[in-house]
Design an enzyme around this catalytic site. Sequence first.
Site, PDB file in Angstrom:
ATOM      1  N   GLY A  57      12.005  10.047 -16.740  1.00 33.11           N
ATOM      2  CA  GLY A  57      10.557  10.080 -16.664  1.00 33.11           C
ATOM      3  C   GLY A  57       9.947   8.730 -16.338  1.00 33.11           C
ATOM      4  O   GLY A  57      10.648   7.737 -16.117  1.00 33.11           O
ATOM      5  N   ARG A  58       8.621   8.696 -16.313  1.00 32.47           N
ATOM      6  CA  ARG A  58       7.884   7.502 -15.947  1.00 32.47           C
ATOM      7  C   ARG A  58       6.795   7.247 -16.987  1.00 32.47           C
ATOM      8  O   ARG A  58       6.273   8.185 -17.593  1.00 32.47           O
ATOM      9  CB  ARG A  58       7.253   7.662 -14.555  1.00 32.47           C
ATOM     10  N   CYS A  70       4.866   6.412  -4.756  1.00 31.12           N
ATOM     11  CA  CYS A  70       5.178   7.593  -3.954  1.00 31.12           C
ATOM     12  C   CYS A  70       5.745   7.220  -2.594  1.00 31.12           C
ATOM     13  O   CYS A  70       6.785   7.716  -2.180  1.00 31.12           O
ATOM     14  CB  CYS A  70       3.931   8.450  -3.780  1.00 31.12           C
ATOM     15  N   ALA A 110       1.782  13.361  -6.680  1.00 28.77           N
ATOM     16  CA  ALA A 110       0.919  12.650  -5.740  1.00 28.77           C
ATOM     17  C   ALA A 110      -0.291  13.488  -5.348  1.00 28.77           C
ATOM     18  O   ALA A 110      -1.417  12.985  -5.264  1.00 28.77           O
ATOM     19  CB  ALA A 110       1.713  12.262  -4.496  1.00 28.77           C
ATOM     20  N   GLU A 113      22.002  15.648 -19.771  1.00 33.39           N
ATOM     21  CA  GLU A 113      20.657  16.103 -20.144  1.00 33.39           C
ATOM     22  C   GLU A 113      20.615  16.470 -21.626  1.00 33.39           C
ATOM     23  O   GLU A 113      21.489  17.189 -22.120  1.00 33.39           O
ATOM     24  CB  GLU A 113      20.264  17.316 -19.286  1.00 33.39           C
ATOM     25  N   LEU A 158       0.840  -1.189   0.000  1.00 36.76           N
ATOM     26  CA  LEU A 158       0.000   0.000   0.000  1.00 36.76           C
ATOM     27  C   LEU A 158       0.881   1.248   0.000  1.00 36.76           C
ATOM     28  O   LEU A 158       1.959   1.262   0.591  1.00 36.76           O
ATOM     29  CB  LEU A 158      -0.911   0.002   1.226  1.00 36.76           C
ATOM     30  N   GLY A 163      15.777  16.535 -15.233  1.00 32.84           N
ATOM     31  CA  GLY A 163      14.482  17.026 -14.779  1.00 32.84           C
ATOM     32  C   GLY A 163      14.401  17.034 -13.267  1.00 32.84           C
ATOM     33  O   GLY A 163      15.424  16.952 -12.569  1.00 32.84           O
ATOM     34  N   HIS A 179       7.231  38.246  11.130  1.00 32.79           N
ATOM     35  CA  HIS A 179       8.624  38.706  11.067  1.00 32.79           C
ATOM     36  C   HIS A 179       9.384  38.243  12.307  1.00 32.79           C
ATOM     37  O   HIS A 179       8.868  38.349  13.411  1.00 32.79           O
ATOM     38  CB  HIS A 179       8.673  40.234  10.989  1.00 32.79           C
ATOM     39  N   SER A 204      17.094   8.582 -15.111  1.00 36.27           N
ATOM     40  CA  SER A 204      15.958   9.355 -14.624  1.00 36.27           C
ATOM     41  C   SER A 204      15.359  10.143 -15.787  1.00 36.27           C
ATOM     42  O   SER A 204      15.547  11.349 -15.916  1.00 36.27           O
ATOM     43  CB  SER A 204      16.411  10.301 -13.508  1.00 36.27           C
TER      44      SER A 204
END
Length: 467
Positions: free
Chosen positions: A268-269, A42, A317, A203, A38, A182, A446, A266
């Site tokens: 993308g997905r 993410c 997510a 890249e 579960l 990215g 502040h 890395s």
Amino acid sequence: MSDQFDVIVIGGGPGGYSAALYGASAGLNVALVEMDALGGTCLNRGCIPAKAFLETAAVKRHVDHAAEFGINSGGPATVDFARTQARKQGIVDGLVGGIAAMCKGRNVEVFNGTGSLGPGRTVGVAMNDGSKAIITGTNVILATGSVPRTIPGFDRGGPIMTSDEVLDLDYVPSRVAVIGGGAIGCEFASTFADLGAEVTILEGAPKILPGLDKDVAKVVERSFKKKKIALKTGIMVNGHEPNDSGGTKVNFGDGESVEVDAVVVSVGRRPLADHLGLEGTAVVVDERGFVQVNEFCETGEPGVYAVGDLINTPQLAHVGYAEAILTIKHLLGESPMPVMYDKVPWAIYCHPEVAWAGPGEQQAKDAGHDVVVGKHPFKFNSRAQIVGETEGLVKVIAKKNADGTAGQILGVHMVGPWVTEQLSGGYLAVNWEATVDDVAEFLQPHPSLSELFGETVLSLTGRNFNG
């Protein structure tokens, strides 16, 4: 186990488990089918583990600079990354257990297996224990998420890793190549550089973080160069040659190469619709693997929805959470407002952090807006100086009124210390279509980092007391 439900959710990641829990809180009888742990990517192989590693990198930075605050640490900080890995896993396990407990508490029936959709909203579940189940829902929500994309010649194994494998490391490689500049690639590059590795980003685009507002991207690029991250942009990766020591030589560009101990791919997905079946249904998967939906996340099959990385919306997510709520409200007949994807909050957790909502300056101009822009750097902010993090800026893009004054706030872009925690004010301003004059009335505490957003907006009124 029951075999008839108001809602069946296939996939237990952010979009899936939030749909299940939100639906259950609305009184629906819900089933949740998940083939792995579960929490999905993410929680188990993405956002949460990666940020746990980034926090370890932050702690090392603090220790390395402790003497500047009058704290003598007794020498350079060393990294026990096996302990880092154990801490990360403890966080993940606790959160996974929390989702399971919430499902139990709300009577969500969890099926541990792989779900496939057939006609009549019937879902077949190949259970992980080898058994099978057939369940039927008045509504079905597809939420099977995504997996890392790979590139030819860089098969997983040995020194070649995607985000899945790199998050299981129990040591810090000495030399790392990150293919892809990215958001995810920059987070990994920042992590390993701060932990002491030699890092090279490869890249294909002319700059890292393509699509980011140029002023924000420049700050990250400048900071990365200070960390001695080598930025190789506008190049093609041509392959790699493993060596006898377990590392490899990555070839790129016009005869260039870099020797490394690990490669993080890395790029993308891709959506994971592989096991969904869908035969005999009107659910359509496009040529890129995304399930096609309308503005309410409805597929072509009545009563069947799809959310999260499975559809062609921002792979975030919190976007999955929003889509989950949208689908439950829609199937309940509550006439919800569709998600405004052009105004969702974005966050990149590299160091320095990046966060934004709404278009950047050039994007706003390309959309036909005449704009007024305000920018303020963190270097003059008192809290930034106190915490020793003065890199970065806040940039606000507003529509230009007919009289030349600044009107509606279109975009808020931030780079610097903890900006992922500061964006909420800017996000609300963008989504409420607030004007500069509206937001300038709000007080900021502040000393605080968030003062910079208030001061940037105030400057757009034509008056200011700082900067």
